[in-house]
Write a protein that holds these residues in place. Structure first.
Motif, PDB file in Angstrom:
ATOM      1  N   GLU A 184       0.845  -1.191   0.000  1.00 33.76           N
ATOM      2  CA  GLU A 184       0.000   0.000   0.000  1.00 33.76           C
ATOM      3  C   GLU A 184       0.883   1.245   0.000  1.00 33.76           C
ATOM      4  OE1 GLU A 184      -3.534   0.208   0.016  1.00 33.76           O
ATOM      5  OE2 GLU A 184      -3.242  -1.892  -0.543  1.00 33.76           O
ATOM      6  N   ILE A 185       1.983   1.162   0.726  1.00 35.51           N
ATOM      7  CA  ILE A 185       2.928   2.265   0.854  1.00 35.51           C
ATOM      8  C   ILE A 185       4.320   1.679   0.682  1.00 35.51           C
ATOM      9  CG2 ILE A 185       3.894   3.971   2.458  1.00 35.51           C
ATOM     10  CD1 ILE A 185       1.086   4.163   3.677  1.00 35.51           C
ATOM     11  N   ASP A 186       5.168   2.361  -0.090  1.00 32.76           N
ATOM     12  CA  ASP A 186       6.505   1.811  -0.285  1.00 32.76           C
ATOM     13  C   ASP A 186       7.618   2.659   0.314  1.00 32.76           C
ATOM     14  OD1 ASP A 186       6.325   3.847  -2.109  1.00 32.76           O
ATOM     15  OD2 ASP A 186       6.908   2.656  -3.828  1.00 32.76           O
ATOM     16  N   LYS A 187       7.313   3.826   0.825  1.00 26.88           N
ATOM     17  CA  LYS A 187       8.329   4.663   1.465  1.00 26.88           C
ATOM     18  C   LYS A 187       7.771   5.237   2.744  1.00 26.88           C
ATOM     19  CE  LYS A 187      10.648   5.717  -2.753  1.00 26.88           C
ATOM     20  NZ  LYS A 187      11.137   6.601  -3.711  1.00 26.88           N
ATOM     21  N   PRO A 188       8.479   5.246   3.817  1.00 22.93           N
ATOM     22  CA  PRO A 188       9.890   4.917   4.009  1.00 22.93           C
ATOM     23  C   PRO A 188      10.156   3.418   4.061  1.00 22.93           C
ATOM     24  CG  PRO A 188       8.954   5.543   6.104  1.00 22.93           C
ATOM     25  CD  PRO A 188       7.869   5.725   5.067  1.00 22.93           C
ATOM     26  N   CYS A 189       9.112   2.604   4.242  1.00 20.28           N
ATOM     27  CA  CYS A 189       9.285   1.154   4.183  1.00 20.28           C
ATOM     28  C   CYS A 189       8.024   0.558   3.583  1.00 20.28           C
ATOM     29  CB  CYS A 189       9.563   0.578   5.575  1.00 20.28           C
ATOM     30  SG  CYS A 189       8.163   0.671   6.687  1.00 20.28           S
ATOM     31  N   LEU A 190       8.125  -0.701   3.185  1.00 23.93           N
ATOM     32  CA  LEU A 190       6.975  -1.374   2.600  1.00 23.93           C
ATOM     33  C   LEU A 190       5.930  -1.659   3.669  1.00 23.93           C
ATOM     34  CD1 LEU A 190       8.787  -3.981   0.331  1.00 23.93           C
ATOM     35  CD2 LEU A 190       7.821  -1.785  -0.348  1.00 23.93           C
ATOM     36  N   LEU A 191       4.699  -1.246   3.391  1.00 19.17           N
ATOM     37  CA  LEU A 191       3.567  -1.520   4.283  1.00 19.17           C
ATOM     38  C   LEU A 191       2.455  -2.154   3.460  1.00 19.17           C
ATOM     39  CD1 LEU A 191       3.505   1.790   6.347  1.00 19.17           C
ATOM     40  CD2 LEU A 191       4.411  -0.417   7.063  1.00 19.17           C
ATOM     41  N   PHE A 192       1.876  -3.222   4.009  1.00 19.26           N
ATOM     42  CA  PHE A 192       0.900  -4.017   3.276  1.00 19.26           C
ATOM     43  C   PHE A 192      -0.440  -4.044   3.990  1.00 19.26           C
ATOM     44  CE2 PHE A 192       5.081  -5.596   2.330  1.00 19.26           C
ATOM     45  CZ  PHE A 192       5.052  -5.827   0.969  1.00 19.26           C
ATOM     46  N   ALA A 193      -1.506  -4.078   3.200  1.00 20.75           N
ATOM     47  CA  ALA A 193      -2.850  -4.268   3.740  1.00 20.75           C
ATOM     48  C   ALA A 193      -3.010  -5.745   4.097  1.00 20.75           C
ATOM     49  CB  ALA A 193      -3.903  -3.850   2.722  1.00 20.75           C
ATOM     50  N   ASP A 194      -3.962  -6.042   4.949  1.00 24.00           N
ATOM     51  CA  ASP A 194      -4.165  -7.429   5.376  1.00 24.00           C
ATOM     52  C   ASP A 194      -4.611  -8.340   4.243  1.00 24.00           C
ATOM     53  OD1 ASP A 194      -6.655  -6.283   5.161  1.00 24.00           O
ATOM     54  OD2 ASP A 194      -7.361  -6.924   7.122  1.00 24.00           O
ATOM     55  N   ARG A 195      -5.126  -7.794   3.155  1.00 22.13           N
ATOM     56  CA  ARG A 195      -5.528  -8.631   2.023  1.00 22.13           C
ATOM     57  C   ARG A 195      -4.322  -9.300   1.357  1.00 22.13           C
ATOM     58  NH1 ARG A 195      -6.567  -3.490   0.242  1.00 22.13           N
ATOM     59  NH2 ARG A 195      -5.192  -2.756  -1.416  1.00 22.13           N
ATOM     60  N   ALA A 196      -3.117  -8.804   1.622  1.00 21.66           N
ATOM     61  CA  ALA A 196      -1.905  -9.446   1.094  1.00 21.66           C
ATOM     62  C   ALA A 196      -1.756 -10.856   1.657  1.00 21.66           C
ATOM     63  CB  ALA A 196      -0.679  -8.603   1.418  1.00 21.66           C
ATOM     64  N   ILE A 197      -2.306 -11.100   2.837  1.00 18.39           N
ATOM     65  CA  ILE A 197      -2.213 -12.434   3.447  1.00 18.39           C
ATOM     66  C   ILE A 197      -2.895 -13.467   2.559  1.00 18.39           C
ATOM     67  CG2 ILE A 197      -2.940 -13.839   5.424  1.00 18.39           C
ATOM     68  CD1 ILE A 197      -2.665 -11.237   7.122  1.00 18.39           C
ATOM     69  N   VAL A 198      -4.070 -13.140   2.060  1.00 25.61           N
ATOM     70  CA  VAL A 198      -4.816 -14.058   1.196  1.00 25.61           C
ATOM     71  C   VAL A 198      -4.029 -14.318  -0.079  1.00 25.61           C
ATOM     72  CG1 VAL A 198      -6.944 -14.333  -0.135  1.00 25.61           C
ATOM     73  CG2 VAL A 198      -7.032 -13.343   2.147  1.00 25.61           C
ATOM     74  N   ARG A 199      -3.469 -13.276  -0.636  1.00 19.35           N
ATOM     75  CA  ARG A 199      -2.699 -13.409  -1.877  1.00 19.35           C
ATOM     76  C   ARG A 199      -1.460 -14.284  -1.663  1.00 19.35           C
ATOM     77  NH1 ARG A 199      -3.627 -11.338  -7.069  1.00 19.35           N
ATOM     78  NH2 ARG A 199      -1.701 -10.866  -8.136  1.00 19.35           N
ATOM     79  N   ILE A 200      -0.790 -14.098  -0.545  1.00 18.66           N
ATOM     80  CA  ILE A 200       0.395 -14.902  -0.257  1.00 18.66           C
ATOM     81  C   ILE A 200       0.016 -16.360  -0.053  1.00 18.66           C
ATOM     82  CG2 ILE A 200       2.237 -15.293   1.425  1.00 18.66           C
ATOM     83  CD1 ILE A 200       2.223 -12.177   1.790  1.00 18.66           C
ATOM     84  N   ARG A 201      -1.116 -16.603   0.578  1.00 16.62           N
ATOM     85  CA  ARG A 201      -1.585 -17.988   0.746  1.00 16.62           C
ATOM     86  C   ARG A 201      -1.823 -18.643  -0.617  1.00 16.62           C
ATOM     87  NH1 ARG A 201       0.211 -19.014   5.506  1.00 16.62           N
ATOM     88  NH2 ARG A 201      -0.863 -18.036   7.221  1.00 16.62           N
ATOM     89  N   LYS A 202      -2.372 -17.889  -1.569  1.00 15.90           N
ATOM     90  CA  LYS A 202      -2.560 -18.414  -2.929  1.00 15.90           C
ATOM     91  C   LYS A 202      -1.213 -18.743  -3.556  1.00 15.90           C
ATOM     92  CE  LYS A 202      -6.844 -15.994  -4.089  1.00 15.90           C
ATOM     93  NZ  LYS A 202      -7.458 -14.973  -4.964  1.00 15.90           N
ATOM     94  N   ILE A 203      -0.251 -17.857  -3.396  1.00 21.77           N
ATOM     95  CA  ILE A 203       1.093 -18.090  -3.940  1.00 21.77           C
ATOM     96  C   ILE A 203       1.693 -19.349  -3.328  1.00 21.77           C
ATOM     97  CG2 ILE A 203       3.450 -17.172  -4.067  1.00 21.77           C
ATOM     98  CD1 ILE A 203       2.101 -14.336  -4.026  1.00 21.77           C
ATOM     99  N   GLN A 204       1.538 -19.508  -2.029  1.00 21.28           N
ATOM    100  CA  GLN A 204       2.072 -20.697  -1.358  1.00 21.28           C
ATOM    101  C   GLN A 204       1.440 -21.975  -1.916  1.00 21.28           C
ATOM    102  OE1 GLN A 204       1.181 -19.287   2.649  1.00 21.28           O
ATOM    103  NE2 GLN A 204       3.377 -19.330   3.134  1.00 21.28           N
ATOM    104  N   ARG A 205       0.127 -21.934  -2.157  1.00 24.05           N
ATOM    105  CA  ARG A 205      -0.554 -23.114  -2.720  1.00 24.05           C
ATOM    106  C   ARG A 205      -0.073 -23.396  -4.140  1.00 24.05           C
ATOM    107  NH1 ARG A 205      -5.117 -20.801  -0.382  1.00 24.05           N
ATOM    108  NH2 ARG A 205      -5.963 -20.279  -2.420  1.00 24.05           N
ATOM    109  N   LEU A 206       0.063 -22.350  -4.946  1.00 25.27           N
ATOM    110  CA  LEU A 206       0.521 -22.526  -6.325  1.00 25.27           C
ATOM    111  C   LEU A 206       1.932 -23.099  -6.370  1.00 25.27           C
ATOM    112  CD1 LEU A 206      -0.839 -19.233  -7.911  1.00 25.27           C
ATOM    113  CD2 LEU A 206      -1.656 -21.554  -8.365  1.00 25.27           C
ATOM    114  N   ARG A 207       2.780 -22.629  -5.490  1.00 25.02           N
ATOM    115  CA  ARG A 207       4.161 -23.115  -5.453  1.00 25.02           C
ATOM    116  C   ARG A 207       4.235 -24.520  -4.870  1.00 25.02           C
ATOM    117  NH1 ARG A 207       8.138 -19.734  -2.610  1.00 25.02           N
ATOM    118  NH2 ARG A 207       9.636 -20.581  -4.077  1.00 25.02           N
ATOM    119  N   GLY A 208       3.518 -24.747  -3.782  1.00 28.59           N
ATOM    120  CA  GLY A 208       3.597 -26.040  -3.108  1.00 28.59           C
ATOM    121  C   GLY A 208       2.834 -27.143  -3.815  1.00 28.59           C
ATOM    122  N   ASP A 209       1.600 -26.869  -4.206  1.00 30.74           N
ATOM    123  CA  ASP A 209       0.750 -27.904  -4.796  1.00 30.74           C
ATOM    124  C   ASP A 209       1.028 -28.131  -6.277  1.00 30.74           C
ATOM    125  OD1 ASP A 209      -0.389 -28.039  -2.302  1.00 30.74           O
ATOM    126  OD2 ASP A 209      -2.241 -27.011  -2.863  1.00 30.74           O
TER     127      ASP A 209
END
Length: 99
Positions: A42-67
């Motif tokens: 959501e914000i990239d400066k001064p550091c990367l900050l993510f909304a909680d919806r990134a959790i769902v997206r990362i879970r999808k990535i984990q499934r795609l990579r693992g399964d």
């Protein structure tokens, strides 16, 4: 380390370290996800900050990579297609409700 308590639309934003702890993924790998465009901060400066919806997206990535054994580029293609399908389904639902 500074702790950012930035709130956008009444949702707390997560640092890359906090996000990594929540999804059990090393922050360096999450940084690679950002570079590949798999997750967007959501914000990239001064550091990367993510909304909680990134959790769902990362879970999808984990499934795609693992399964399915996909690499990060393959995950990007699949996620783009899934996003497009979601958009089309919303559009169909809207058009059916209007007409």
């Amino acid at each position: 380390m500074k702790r950012y308590e930035l709130i956008v639309d009444e949702r707390r934003l997560l640092t890359i370290e906090e996000l990594g702890r929540l999804v059990d993924v090393h922050p360096d790998l999450l940084q690679r996800f950002v570079v590949y465009g798999l997750i967007d901060p959501e914000i990239d400066k001064p550091c990367l900050l993510f909304a909680d919806r990134a959790i769902v997206r990362i879970r999808k990535i984990q499934r795609l990579r693992g399964d399915l054994g996909l690499n990060l580029a393959g995950c990007g293609v699949v996620l783009d297609l899934l996003d497009r399908i979601d958009d089309l389904e919303r559009e169909i639902h809207y058009l059916r409700s209007v007409f």
